[in-house]
Design a protein around this motif. Structure first.
Motif, short mmCIF file in Angstrom:
data_model
loop_
_atom_site.label_atom_id
_atom_site.label_comp_id
_atom_site.label_asym_id
_atom_site.label_seq_id
_atom_site.Cartn_x
_atom_site.Cartn_y
_atom_site.Cartn_z
N SER A 1 2.31 11.82 6.10
CA SER A 1 2.42 10.40 5.76
C SER A 1 3.85 9.93 5.88
N LEU A 2 4.80 10.82 5.61
CA LEU A 2 6.21 10.45 5.76
C LEU A 2 6.59 10.35 7.23
N THR B 1 -1.93 5.44 8.07
CA THR B 1 -1.34 6.36 7.11
C THR B 1 -1.67 5.97 5.68
N TYR B 2 -1.89 4.70 5.44
CA TYR B 2 -1.99 4.17 4.08
C TYR B 2 -3.43 4.20 3.58
N ASP B 3 -3.57 4.60 2.31
CA ASP B 3 -4.92 4.77 1.80
C ASP B 3 -5.16 4.10 0.45
N THR B 4 -4.16 3.48 -0.12
CA THR B 4 -4.34 2.82 -1.42
C THR B 4 -3.61 1.48 -1.40
N TRP B 5 -4.38 0.41 -1.65
CA TRP B 5 -3.81 -0.95 -1.64
C TRP B 5 -3.92 -1.58 -3.01
N GLY B 6 -3.01 -2.51 -3.26
CA GLY B 6 -3.12 -3.33 -4.44
C GLY B 6 -3.65 -4.70 -4.05
N GLN B 7 -3.79 -5.57 -5.04
CA GLN B 7 -4.20 -6.94 -4.76
C GLN B 7 -3.08 -7.66 -4.04
N GLY B 8 -3.45 -8.60 -3.22
CA GLY B 8 -2.47 -9.30 -2.42
C GLY B 8 -1.94 -10.55 -3.08
N ALA C 1 0.84 -1.20 0.00
CA ALA C 1 0.00 0.00 0.00
C ALA C 1 0.88 1.24 0.00
N VAL C 2 0.31 2.34 -0.43
CA VAL C 2 1.02 3.62 -0.36
C VAL C 2 0.18 4.62 0.42
N GLY C 3 0.89 5.57 0.99
CA GLY C 3 0.21 6.67 1.66
C GLY C 3 0.19 7.88 0.75
#
Length: 127
Positions: A104-105, A113-120, A96-98
């Motif tokens: 966020s840093l 902090t993280y708000d966007t995830w990819g598939q696992g 995931a990214v923030g």
């Protein structure tokens, strides 16, 4: 932004795997990248994180000394090396990214902090 995790599989206890997270769509690497996992019946948890800007890392206590997060700038990829795997490490791992903000840093070690995830990608540790 798009995130694509890969590298999971079946491994015996004590074995190793390397997971990859390809990040695309962010114009500049001013964001944190976190690795999460979720086992059946449990909440998703942050196990490791990396700040692109200074390579500072965070690890959950239960994985310290066994997991290592690193990056390849040329490939826009963040890796999670899993060593000395245990059955309790079995889970779906995702990256995931923030947001590209100063907060966020600073708080890259916090799961919220993280708000966007990819598939696992599924990691199964079993004999």
């Amino acid at each position: 932004v798009q995130l694509q995790a890969s590298g999971g599989g079946l491994v015996q206890p004590g074995g190793s795997l390397r997971l990859s997270c390809l990040v695309s769509g962010y114009p500049y690497r001013t964001y944190p990248v976190g690795w999460f996992r979720q086992a059946p019946g449990t909440d998703r948890e942050l196990v490791a994180a990396l700040r692109w800007s200074d390579d500072r890392t965070y690890y959950k206590d239960s994985v310290k000394g066994r997991f290592t997060v690193s990056r390849d700038n040329a490939k826009n990829t963040v890796f999670l090396q899993l060593n000395s795997l245990k059955p309790e490490d079995t889970a779906v791992y995702s990256c995931a990214v923030g947001p590209r903000t100063q907060d966020s840093l600073i708080y890259f070690h916090r799961s919220d902090t993280y708000d966007t995830w990819g598939q696992g990608t599924l990691v199964t540790v079993s004999s």
